[in-house]
Design an enzyme around this catalytic site. Structure first.
Site, PDB file in Angstrom:
ATOM      1  N   LYS A   1       0.834  -1.218   0.000  1.00 23.31           N
ATOM      2  CA  LYS A   1       0.000   0.000   0.000  1.00 23.31           C
ATOM      3  C   LYS A   1       0.868   1.266   0.000  1.00 23.31           C
ATOM      4  O   LYS A   1       0.605   2.192  -0.755  1.00 23.31           O
ATOM      5  CB  LYS A   1      -0.905   0.044   1.250  1.00 23.31           C
TER       6      LYS A   1
ATOM      7  N   ARG B   1      -0.529  -8.877  13.399  1.00 28.66           N
ATOM      8  CA  ARG B   1      -1.095  -7.847  12.512  1.00 28.66           C
ATOM      9  C   ARG B   1      -1.899  -8.480  11.376  1.00 28.66           C
ATOM     10  O   ARG B   1      -2.947  -7.972  10.978  1.00 28.66           O
ATOM     11  CB  ARG B   1       0.022  -6.974  11.940  1.00 28.66           C
TER      12      ARG B   1
ATOM     13  N   ARG C   1      11.068  -1.374  11.179  1.00 26.46           N
ATOM     14  CA  ARG C   1       9.982  -0.971  12.085  1.00 26.46           C
ATOM     15  C   ARG C   1       9.853  -1.985  13.222  1.00 26.46           C
ATOM     16  O   ARG C   1       9.989  -3.188  13.007  1.00 26.46           O
ATOM     17  CB  ARG C   1       8.668  -0.909  11.301  1.00 26.46           C
TER      18      ARG C   1
ATOM     19  N   ARG D   1      11.628  -6.047   5.353  1.00 25.58           N
ATOM     20  CA  ARG D   1      11.410  -4.644   4.969  1.00 25.58           C
ATOM     21  C   ARG D   1      12.315  -3.694   5.759  1.00 25.58           C
ATOM     22  O   ARG D   1      12.470  -3.845   6.968  1.00 25.58           O
ATOM     23  CB  ARG D   1       9.943  -4.301   5.220  1.00 25.58           C
TER      24      ARG D   1
ATOM     25  N   ARG E   1      -9.760   0.791   8.936  1.00 22.42           N
ATOM     26  CA  ARG E   1      -9.374  -0.608   9.122  1.00 22.42           C
ATOM     27  C   ARG E   1     -10.512  -1.420   9.718  1.00 22.42           C
ATOM     28  O   ARG E   1     -10.348  -2.628   9.937  1.00 22.42           O
ATOM     29  CB  ARG E   1      -8.186  -0.681  10.075  1.00 22.42           C
TER      30      ARG E   1
HETATM   31  P1  AMP Z   1       0.557   0.576   9.245  1.00 28.85           P
HETATM   32  O1  AMP Z   1       1.736   1.469   9.055  1.00 28.85           O
HETATM   33  O2  AMP Z   1      -0.631   1.001   8.438  1.00 28.85           O
HETATM   34  O3  AMP Z   1       0.893  -0.887   9.097  1.00 28.85           O
HETATM   35  O4  AMP Z   1       0.095   0.768  10.792  1.00 28.85           O
HETATM   36  C1  AMP Z   1       0.971   0.449  11.859  1.00 28.85           C
HETATM   37  C2  AMP Z   1       0.173   0.284  13.136  1.00 28.85           C
HETATM   38  O5  AMP Z   1      -0.492   1.517  13.456  1.00 28.85           O
HETATM   39  C3  AMP Z   1      -0.946  -0.750  13.080  1.00 28.85           C
HETATM   40  O6  AMP Z   1      -0.472  -2.071  13.319  1.00 28.85           O
HETATM   41  C4  AMP Z   1      -1.869  -0.252  14.192  1.00 28.85           C
HETATM   42  O7  AMP Z   1      -1.347  -0.566  15.478  1.00 28.85           O
HETATM   43  C5  AMP Z   1      -1.782   1.256  14.017  1.00 28.85           C
HETATM   44  N1  AMP Z   1      -2.801   1.757  13.061  1.00 28.85           N
HETATM   45  C6  AMP Z   1      -2.604   2.297  11.829  1.00 28.85           C
HETATM   46  N2  AMP Z   1      -3.755   2.629  11.243  1.00 28.85           N
HETATM   47  C7  AMP Z   1      -4.734   2.275  12.120  1.00 28.85           C
HETATM   48  C8  AMP Z   1      -6.146   2.316  12.083  1.00 28.85           C
HETATM   49  N3  AMP Z   1      -6.805   2.790  11.005  1.00 28.85           N
HETATM   50  N4  AMP Z   1      -6.825   1.883  13.166  1.00 28.85           N
HETATM   51  C9  AMP Z   1      -6.196   1.403  14.257  1.00 28.85           C
HETATM   52  N5  AMP Z   1      -4.854   1.302  14.341  1.00 28.85           N
HETATM   53  C10 AMP Z   1      -4.123   1.732  13.284  1.00 28.85           C
END
Ligand code: AMP
Length: 230
Positions: A27, A185, A174, A141, A102
């Site tokens: 993404k 996740r 990360r 990554r 999400r």
């Molecule tokens: P990402 O970078 O999109 O993989 O997000 C990293 C982490 O941020 C996720 O594993 C969640 O803990 C938190 N996070 C990101 N977006 C959301 C969302 N829309 N709702 C809840 N938690 C989020």
């Protein structure tokens, strides 16, 4: 794609794209390409949260423990920061939204935010990648601290180990890209986020894309999916 602004007689072109898919499906990479193509900002909920964590804000401190465990950050912490970002002037002509919503509840909250701006989504791009490939992608990554460019230690390594080939920034892994958190996740995605696909399919917004192969091959499919939908 064309919106009437606040009932005024002015019409503007806009492009509001949502990217949906499991962690590691690409993404972020596709969002960066789309951002250039449509000249609209890339809004990533994960990036907004990581910035809050780095700045040590109240949101960051609260959100970090959920993120470290691969769990969803609760809506009462998250929705304000998303609403504020989408309300900024540079989002008037659209955005590439990545990582939010999400859950179905968040999807409803997003619709309400957009309605307040007399706006709506144009496309929801879903990137499909088999689960085993996601684990391999995520665990290798590396991301540039400075410009956000992403690499993979095996499939897309930088010219010099640990250093961004574009801006020479340092690369990091990360905290949540470690194997045990990755599985959590992916489970959260299957349980809470995958149902969004049916929701947006019913609305006629879903562009279902095979996310396998090279970055450019996936991007070509994404653009075709958007163009074919008109
Ligand atoms: P990402 O970078 O999109 O993989 O997000 C990293 C982490 O941020 C996720 O594993 C969640 O803990 C938190 N996070 C990101 N977006 C959301 C969302 N829309 N709702 C809840 N938690 C989020």
């Amino acid at each position: 794609m064309v919106d009437c602004v606040d009932g005024a007689d002015e019409w503007v072109d806009a492009m509001r794209i949502l990217l949906v898919g499991p962690p590691g499906c690409g993404k972020g990479t596709q969002a960066r390409l789309l951002q250039k193509q449509f000249a609209v900002p890339h809004v990533s909920s994960g990036d907004l949260l990581r910035a809050a964590v780095q700045q040590g804000t109240h949101l960051g401190v609260q959100a970090k423990r959920f993120m470290d465990e691969g769990k969803l950050v609760p809506d009462d912490l998250l929705l304000d920061v998303i609403g504020e970002r989408l309300g900024q002037g540079d989002c008037d002509k659209g955005f590439i939204l990545d990582g939010f919503p999400r859950t179905l509840a968040q999807a409803k909250a997003l619709t309400a935010m957009l309605v307040r701006h007399a706006a709506a989504l144009d496309h929801v791009v879903s990137l499909r990648v088999p689960r085993q490939d996601l684990v391999t992608r995520l665990s290798g990554r590396r991301t540039c601290r400075q410009c956000g460019t992403m690499y993979h230690v095996v499939f897309d390594p930088p010219a010099t180990e640990g250093q961004c080939s574009r801006c020479h920034g340092s690369l990091y892994q990360r905290d949540d890209d470690r194997e045990e958190t990755i599985v959590a996740r992916l489970d959260v995605y299957d349980a809470h986020t995958a149902p969004l696909l049916a929701h947006y399919r019913e609305q006629g917004l879903l562009r279902d894309i095979d996310g396998g192969g090279s970055r450019d091959a996936v991007y070509a499919r994404v653009l075709r999916g958007i163009e074919d939908a008109g």
